[in-house]
Write a protein that holds these residues in place. Structure first.
Motif, short mmCIF file in Angstrom:
data_model
loop_
_atom_site.label_atom_id
_atom_site.label_comp_id
_atom_site.label_asym_id
_atom_site.label_seq_id
_atom_site.Cartn_x
_atom_site.Cartn_y
_atom_site.Cartn_z
N GLN A 49 8.40 2.09 11.97
CA GLN A 49 8.72 1.13 10.76
C GLN A 49 7.34 0.23 10.62
O GLN A 49 6.91 0.10 9.52
CB GLN A 49 9.87 0.25 10.95
N VAL A 50 6.92 -0.14 11.55
CA VAL A 50 5.63 -0.92 11.57
C VAL A 50 4.48 -0.17 11.12
O VAL A 50 3.71 -0.73 10.21
CB VAL A 50 5.05 -1.64 13.10
N ILE A 51 4.28 0.97 11.66
CA ILE A 51 3.29 1.94 11.38
C ILE A 51 3.43 2.15 9.57
O ILE A 51 2.52 2.16 8.72
CB ILE A 51 3.23 3.14 12.04
N ALA A 52 4.73 2.45 9.34
CA ALA A 52 5.00 3.01 7.94
C ALA A 52 4.70 1.62 7.00
O ALA A 52 4.13 2.09 5.98
CB ALA A 52 6.50 3.38 7.79
N SER A 53 5.14 0.43 7.53
CA SER A 53 4.78 -0.95 6.56
C SER A 53 3.27 -0.83 6.25
O SER A 53 2.79 -1.46 5.24
CB SER A 53 5.50 -1.91 7.17
N ALA A 111 2.15 -7.80 15.58
CA ALA A 111 2.31 -6.54 15.43
C ALA A 111 1.63 -5.71 14.29
O ALA A 111 0.92 -4.68 14.31
CB ALA A 111 3.80 -5.75 15.60
N TYR A 112 1.94 -6.57 12.98
CA TYR A 112 1.10 -6.12 11.85
C TYR A 112 0.00 -6.30 11.72
O TYR A 112 -0.94 -5.51 11.06
CB TYR A 112 2.28 -6.76 10.85
N PHE A 150 -5.49 0.53 11.71
CA PHE A 150 -5.51 1.47 10.41
C PHE A 150 -6.75 1.38 9.72
O PHE A 150 -7.33 2.40 9.39
CB PHE A 150 -4.20 0.79 9.35
N THR A 151 -7.54 -0.10 9.49
CA THR A 151 -8.57 0.00 8.95
C THR A 151 -9.78 0.60 9.54
O THR A 151 -10.51 1.33 8.82
CB THR A 151 -8.76 -1.62 8.78
N VAL A 152 -9.70 0.53 10.96
CA VAL A 152 -10.87 1.10 11.68
C VAL A 152 -10.61 2.65 11.54
O VAL A 152 -11.71 3.07 11.40
CB VAL A 152 -10.81 0.48 13.18
N LEU A 153 -9.60 3.10 11.67
CA LEU A 153 -9.04 4.62 11.34
C LEU A 153 -9.67 5.06 10.13
O LEU A 153 -10.33 6.23 9.89
CB LEU A 153 -7.77 5.08 11.86
N PHE A 154 -9.40 4.30 9.06
CA PHE A 154 -9.56 4.60 7.53
C PHE A 154 -11.12 4.69 7.41
O PHE A 154 -11.64 5.58 7.04
CB PHE A 154 -9.15 3.86 6.72
N ALA A 160 1.69 1.89 4.02
CA ALA A 160 2.56 1.30 2.65
C ALA A 160 1.92 0.25 1.98
O ALA A 160 1.51 0.43 0.73
CB ALA A 160 3.88 1.29 2.71
N ALA A 161 1.71 -0.88 2.54
CA ALA A 161 0.94 -1.94 2.24
C ALA A 161 -0.45 -1.94 2.02
O ALA A 161 -0.93 -2.46 1.01
CB ALA A 161 1.24 -3.11 3.25
N ALA A 162 -1.07 -0.91 2.76
CA ALA A 162 -2.52 -0.71 2.72
C ALA A 162 -2.82 -0.08 1.09
O ALA A 162 -3.83 -0.24 0.60
CB ALA A 162 -3.03 0.21 3.70
N PHE A 163 -1.79 0.85 0.84
CA PHE A 163 -1.96 1.56 -0.47
C PHE A 163 -1.16 0.77 -1.34
O PHE A 163 -1.14 1.41 -2.78
CB PHE A 163 -1.61 3.07 -0.27
N GLY A 164 -0.62 -0.29 -1.08
CA GLY A 164 0.09 -1.03 -2.42
C GLY A 164 1.64 -0.54 -2.66
O GLY A 164 1.64 -0.62 -3.90
N VAL A 165 2.15 0.15 -2.05
CA VAL A 165 3.48 0.83 -2.34
C VAL A 165 4.45 0.35 -1.42
O VAL A 165 5.63 1.08 -1.37
CB VAL A 165 3.26 2.30 -2.29
N GLN A 166 4.41 -0.88 -0.97
CA GLN A 166 5.35 -1.29 0.04
C GLN A 166 6.72 -1.82 -0.99
O GLN A 166 6.53 -2.65 -1.77
CB GLN A 166 4.84 -2.57 0.79
N SER A 167 7.75 -1.49 -0.50
CA SER A 167 9.08 -1.63 -1.10
C SER A 167 9.41 -3.23 -0.70
O SER A 167 9.20 -3.72 0.35
CB SER A 167 10.29 -0.79 -0.70
N SER A 168 10.23 -3.89 -1.67
CA SER A 168 10.70 -5.23 -1.50
C SER A 168 11.44 -5.39 -0.33
O SER A 168 11.31 -6.18 0.39
CB SER A 168 11.30 -5.68 -2.91
#
Length: 73
Positions: free
Chosen positions: A15-19, A44-45, A52-56, A22-30
């Motif tokens: 769930q942390v990875i998915a969040s 954790a976030y 995520f940023t380094v891997l991207f 999702a937040a990086a691409f701007g599609v995080q649900s409310s």
């Protein structure tokens, strides 16, 4: 999960990875955003976001290098 829950469940690693993704691409649900703020650890976030940023960035560099190599330059 409502924000009034006195003992919200801690998010799983998935769930942390998915969040983070999702937040990086701007599609995080409310609902997920509310869950993250209610029960998640900021540490954790932040760590997930940095990883995520380094891997991207590494993925973009790799793709650019492959394209440059394929052009023969």
């Amino acid at each position: 999960m409502s924000s009034g829950d006195p003992n919200p469940k801690k998010p799983t690693l998935f769930q942390v990875i998915a969040s983070v993704v999702a937040a990086a691409f701007g599609v995080q649900s409310s609902a997920n955003r509310e869950r993250d703020f209610a029960a998640g650890s900021a540490k954790a976030y932040i760590i997930g976001g940095i990883i995520f940023t380094v891997l991207f960035v590494l993925a973009v560099i790799t793709v650019v290098n492959l394209v440059i190599k394929s052009t023969g330059t």
